[in-house]
Design an enzyme around this catalytic site. Structure first.
Site, PDB file in Angstrom:
ATOM      1  N   LYS A 140       0.833  -1.199   0.000  1.00 10.26           N
ATOM      2  CA  LYS A 140       0.000   0.000   0.000  1.00 10.26           C
ATOM      3  C   LYS A 140       0.870   1.252   0.000  1.00 10.26           C
ATOM      4  CE  LYS A 140      -3.907   0.610   0.443  1.00 10.26           C
ATOM      5  NZ  LYS A 140      -4.818   1.073  -0.616  1.00 10.26           N
ATOM      6  N   HIS A 153      -1.682   5.378  -6.117  1.00 13.07           N
ATOM      7  CA  HIS A 153      -3.005   5.990  -6.331  1.00 13.07           C
ATOM      8  C   HIS A 153      -2.981   7.481  -5.966  1.00 13.07           C
ATOM      9  CE1 HIS A 153      -4.713   2.066  -7.145  1.00 13.07           C
ATOM     10  NE2 HIS A 153      -4.249   1.612  -6.009  1.00 13.07           N
ATOM     11  N   SER A 195     -22.486   2.286 -21.552  1.00 17.07           N
ATOM     12  CA  SER A 195     -22.541   3.126 -20.361  1.00 17.07           C
ATOM     13  C   SER A 195     -22.734   4.593 -20.720  1.00 17.07           C
ATOM     14  CB  SER A 195     -21.252   2.962 -19.541  1.00 17.07           C
ATOM     15  OG  SER A 195     -21.326   3.719 -18.356  1.00 17.07           O
ATOM     16  N   VAL A 255     -14.928   0.935 -12.095  1.00 18.42           N
ATOM     17  CA  VAL A 255     -14.470   1.882 -13.115  1.00 18.42           C
ATOM     18  C   VAL A 255     -13.015   2.258 -12.855  1.00 18.42           C
ATOM     19  CG1 VAL A 255     -14.862   4.150 -14.145  1.00 18.42           C
ATOM     20  CG2 VAL A 255     -16.802   2.770 -13.377  1.00 18.42           C
ATOM     21  N   ASP A 291     -10.241   3.393  -4.368  1.00 16.25           N
ATOM     22  CA  ASP A 291      -8.814   3.727  -4.325  1.00 16.25           C
ATOM     23  C   ASP A 291      -8.476   4.939  -5.183  1.00 16.25           C
ATOM     24  OD1 ASP A 291      -7.862   1.792  -2.535  1.00 16.25           O
ATOM     25  OD2 ASP A 291      -7.744   0.272  -4.096  1.00 16.25           O
ATOM     26  N   MET A 333      -9.447  -3.751  -0.411  1.00 11.34           N
ATOM     27  CA  MET A 333     -10.230  -4.981  -0.309  1.00 11.34           C
ATOM     28  C   MET A 333      -9.363  -6.239  -0.280  1.00 11.34           C
ATOM     29  SD  MET A 333     -13.582  -4.124  -2.663  1.00 11.34           S
ATOM     30  CE  MET A 333     -14.237  -5.785  -2.470  1.00 11.34           C
TER      31      MET A 333
END
Length: 340
Positions: free
Chosen positions: A41, A62, A186, A205, A236, A267
């Site tokens: 992480k 991220h 979509s 997404v 995230d 998760m």
């Protein structure tokens, strides 16, 4: 290696020591000695403070959804290589895929759990029983997360509707699932219509490196059925649901307008053994290149690997991150060559 780092994945310190690792008691000792720091992480604020100029950090970052972290890494002058923006020769995201597979498959199981009435849901069995229709699962996005969520939800007998922007992706889903699922292109109208009929919505997404667009607005939420469940795997990168906010494994859910939200930002951390082995299978070849060839040589020889460089010598080097945060950036090749 920090002591006990592998225990929850089933790997004892002695196993690492037997392979030649030096096991130390604390994280500051690791950061202080290492030229290349491997994590899973993103670094926490106290870890960012331990980083130094020229050090290589190789992990999930991220940054598009975390301006404080981005600014911290820039201030420390660290060379941060993000798993999630590295691409292979086919343009795929090889280091994001293993965790996307875990999270996507897990999303269907988590949704089924929270649809149980004692857990806050509508009291529906995902696959139904004879004489009772199955739950309706809507999956937003059909990349690695979405595809794996569809596989598991359809395999559990749910009625599945998948939405994606790519017609080629929708054709692929139609080829492999046939009439077992419904596909929709979509757009705002289709998203709103689908979630209004859904018992479980899975947000899958991804815009590589960038913040996730909000496909489900607060207004749309009012059309959803009370006790329906949202599992936003996109959290995230900021989440694809306007009402999403990051949660933890110890406090994973909350309600907005009677809709249960699950938005755990890590998760796969709930399945550490599976996740550790899957991630290491993908990351180890890249880590060995960094360790044996050095940052510049390893990255400049592979454009896909170079795309993983997010910060270097105080410069932001990933365009989607820069655009999401409104910060200046420099092409990664130019940044490496300038700092050489």
């Amino acid at each position: 290696m920090e002591a006990h780092a592998g225990e929850r994945s089933g790997f004892a310190d002695a196993a690492y020591a037997a392979m030649g690792a030096q096991v130390v008691a604390t994280a500051p000792e690791v950061f202080g000695a290492a030229e290349l720091v491997l994590k899973v992480k993103e670094p926490q604020p106290e870890e960012i403070a331990l980083l130094r100029p020229g050090q290589i950090l190789f992990t999930y970052l991220h940054l598009a959804a975390d301006p404080a972290q981005a600014k911290g890494l820039l201030a420390r002058g660290v060379s941060a290589v993000a798993y999630e923006t590295i691409r292979d020769a086919g343009g795929r995201l090889p280091l994001l895929t293993p965790m996307s597979e875990v999270a996507g498959r897990m999303a269907a199981h988590v949704g089924a759990f929270y649809l149980q009435q004692p857990n806050g849901g509508r009291g529906m069995l995902l696959g139904g029983v004879p004489g009772v229709p199955p739950a309706h699962v809507v999956v937003l996005g059909a990349g690695a997360v979405g595809l794996n969520a569809i596989k598991v939800a359809a395999g559990m007998g749910a009625r599945v509707t998948a939405l994606a922007r790519s017609l080629a992706t929708l054709r692929y889903l139609d080829d492999i699932f046939g009439n077992r699922i419904e596909t929709l292109w979509s757009n705002e109208a289709h998203v709103e219509e689908a979630i209004a009929r859904a018992d479980l919505v899975i947000g899958a997404v991804l815009v590589p490196g960038a913040a996730t667009p909000k496909l489900v607005t607060r207004r749309m939420l009012s059309r959803m059925q009370p006790g329906s469940v949202i599992v936003d795997v996109s959290v995230d990168q900021g989440g694809c649901v306007e009402t999403t906010r990051p949660t933890t494994h110890t406090d994973p859910v909350y309600f907005v307008d009677g809709v249960l939200h699950y938005a755990v930002a890590n998760m796969p951390g709930a399945l550490p053994r599976t996740s550790t082995i899957a991630l290491t299978n993908a990351t180890l070849p890249y880590a060995l290149k960094l360790a044996t060839e050095g940052l510049a040589r390893a990255l400049l020889a592979d454009p896909g690997f170079l795309a993983g460089l997010n910060t270097h010598a105080g410069r932001l080097t990933c365009r989607p991150v820069a655009e999401s945060l409104g910060l200046p950036w420099e092409e990664p090749r130019a940044a490496l060559e300038r700092a050489a």
